[in-house]
Write a protein that holds these residues in place. Sequence first.
Motif, PDB file in Angstrom:
ATOM      1  N   UNK A 131      -1.568 -15.647 -31.326  1.00 53.42           N
ATOM      2  CA  UNK A 131      -2.758 -14.798 -31.376  1.00 53.42           C
ATOM      3  C   UNK A 131      -2.373 -13.331 -31.234  1.00 53.42           C
ATOM      4  N   UNK A 132      -3.075 -12.503 -32.003  1.00 54.17           N
ATOM      5  CA  UNK A 132      -2.755 -11.082 -32.030  1.00 54.17           C
ATOM      6  C   UNK A 132      -2.749 -10.437 -30.660  1.00 54.17           C
ATOM      7  N   UNK A 133      -3.673 -10.846 -29.797  1.00 59.09           N
ATOM      8  CA  UNK A 133      -3.750 -10.223 -28.468  1.00 59.09           C
ATOM      9  C   UNK A 133      -2.516 -10.514 -27.631  1.00 59.09           C
ATOM     10  N   UNK A 134      -1.917 -11.692 -27.841  1.00 62.01           N
ATOM     11  CA  UNK A 134      -0.712 -12.031 -27.094  1.00 62.01           C
ATOM     12  C   UNK A 134       0.498 -11.239 -27.610  1.00 62.01           C
ATOM     13  N   UNK A 135       0.541 -11.009 -28.924  1.00 62.94           N
ATOM     14  CA  UNK A 135       1.599 -10.152 -29.485  1.00 62.94           C
ATOM     15  C   UNK A 135       1.506  -8.743 -28.893  1.00 62.94           C
ATOM     16  N   UNK A 136       0.279  -8.222 -28.891  1.00 64.12           N
ATOM     17  CA  UNK A 136       0.066  -6.872 -28.360  1.00 64.12           C
ATOM     18  C   UNK A 136       0.440  -6.804 -26.883  1.00 64.12           C
ATOM     19  N   UNK A 137       0.068  -7.826 -26.118  1.00 62.86           N
ATOM     20  CA  UNK A 137       0.416  -7.863 -24.702  1.00 62.86           C
ATOM     21  C   UNK A 137       1.935  -7.862 -24.515  1.00 62.86           C
ATOM     22  N   UNK A 138       2.639  -8.624 -25.375  1.00 60.38           N
ATOM     23  CA  UNK A 138       4.089  -8.645 -25.314  1.00 60.38           C
ATOM     24  C   UNK A 138       4.685  -7.293 -25.619  1.00 60.38           C
ATOM     25  N   UNK A 139       4.150  -6.608 -26.626  1.00 61.57           N
ATOM     26  CA  UNK A 139       4.633  -5.281 -26.987  1.00 61.57           C
ATOM     27  C   UNK A 139       4.337  -4.267 -25.890  1.00 61.57           C
ATOM     28  N   UNK A 140       3.152  -4.374 -25.291  1.00 62.11           N
ATOM     29  CA  UNK A 140       2.802  -3.491 -24.173  1.00 62.11           C
ATOM     30  C   UNK A 140       3.736  -3.738 -22.988  1.00 62.11           C
ATOM     31  N   UNK A 141       4.038  -5.027 -22.748  1.00 59.21           N
ATOM     32  CA  UNK A 141       4.956  -5.373 -21.654  1.00 59.21           C
ATOM     33  C   UNK A 141       6.313  -4.727 -21.830  1.00 59.21           C
ATOM     34  N   UNK A 142       6.846  -4.788 -23.064  1.00 60.41           N
ATOM     35  CA  UNK A 142       8.134  -4.145 -23.328  1.00 60.41           C
ATOM     36  C   UNK A 142       8.018  -2.641 -23.165  1.00 60.41           C
TER      37      UNK A 142
END
Length: 412
Positions: A131-142
């Motif tokens: 899901x797109x929101x999980x990708x974004x969360x991963x990118x924000x985490x990095x």
Amino acid sequence: MLYYLFQFLEDNYQIPGAGLFQFITFRAAMAVILSLLISTIYGKRIINYLRRKQVGETVRELGLEGQTEKAGTPTMGGVIIILATLIPVLLFAALDNIYIILLIVATVWMGAIGFVDDYIKIFKKDKEGLKGRFKILGQIGLGIIVGVTLYFHPDVTIKEKLKDMQPTRPEFVVQEDQQHFFKEEEKSTKTTIPMFKNNEFDYSELIAWAGDNYKSYAWIIFIPLVILIVTAVSNGANLTDGIDGLAAGSSAIIVLTLGIFAWVSGNIIFSDYLNIMYIPRAGEITVFIAAFVGGLVGFLWYNAYPAQVFMGDTGSLTIGGIIAVIAIAIRKELLIPILCGIFLAENLSVVLQVSYFKFTKKKYGEGRRIFLMSPLHHHYQKKGYHESKIVTRFWIVGIVLAIVTIVTLKVR
């Protein structure tokens, strides 16, 4: 690891040739050679393994020429790039260098997110993937990890030149003699900005209104900006990965340019001579970049038209994340709109297409489009251009943008 082994042999036994490993250029050369060998020789074995496991691409029907022939082509080939990068880095880089540690974390982090996305698409038969929101969360985490590390870690510093010292011809001075031309190392949120006379900009100046102690709050600006850059570049690389060889070739050009910046920025002699920001310990990034370029070029051997393997999100998200982290680490992130112009154009084409469609649908009751299809490379496919021609021309544009990026350092 070999770096420390040969350093020990040189210090204790003075073995002839062991001292070569102290030179960044030598280790970078070894890294790119090993990376190319891994990605070309073992890359074929990985592709065959993916084919046996039926890790094939599911192609959506978009009405593009030659699209149906791509169905079943092995994907998740980004694993080749990741392995071909990390193995030489672990062997030849100084693993106690904060920039190398950060880049290894970024590679593994974004590779894991991309791998999960591809796994869901292939084995769970869900075309949407993660899901797109999980990708974004991963990118924000990095972005948070990178931003906090670069802002607070004591080894992330710059050395500013004394104002009354003039650039020195590098062939007439050694690195030790150059030290007295510079101030002591200091923590700073300064970065490189193109086209301006002093070529530098301090993010803390954006909150100068906060009072005398405003520099203590610069993280409020710096960390969100890092998150934005990591997310934008990662998504840009992901969108660019749409036709054979486009993302890998364009990324190789970008990374090679960043490698030049990393080497001169981390070398006190050449940073002085070129009158650019000197970043202690940043030269080690050159070893990582050399391995990364080798991995991209080796992968391109199999990804060029007609592709024998696709990188998938395992590769594209990782590539974008690494490029963003390198650019921020060597303080060239404000050059990204120029250097990563291909990624920017692909991103903008999608944003404009979707925004204009929604706007016209609301206003006229019928959605209209700016491009025949987005991202941008699909627009040219719809116009009848062969994908090899599109890729070659995008590469040419990428090379021009890389040259312009280098030139901006001296055009002030």
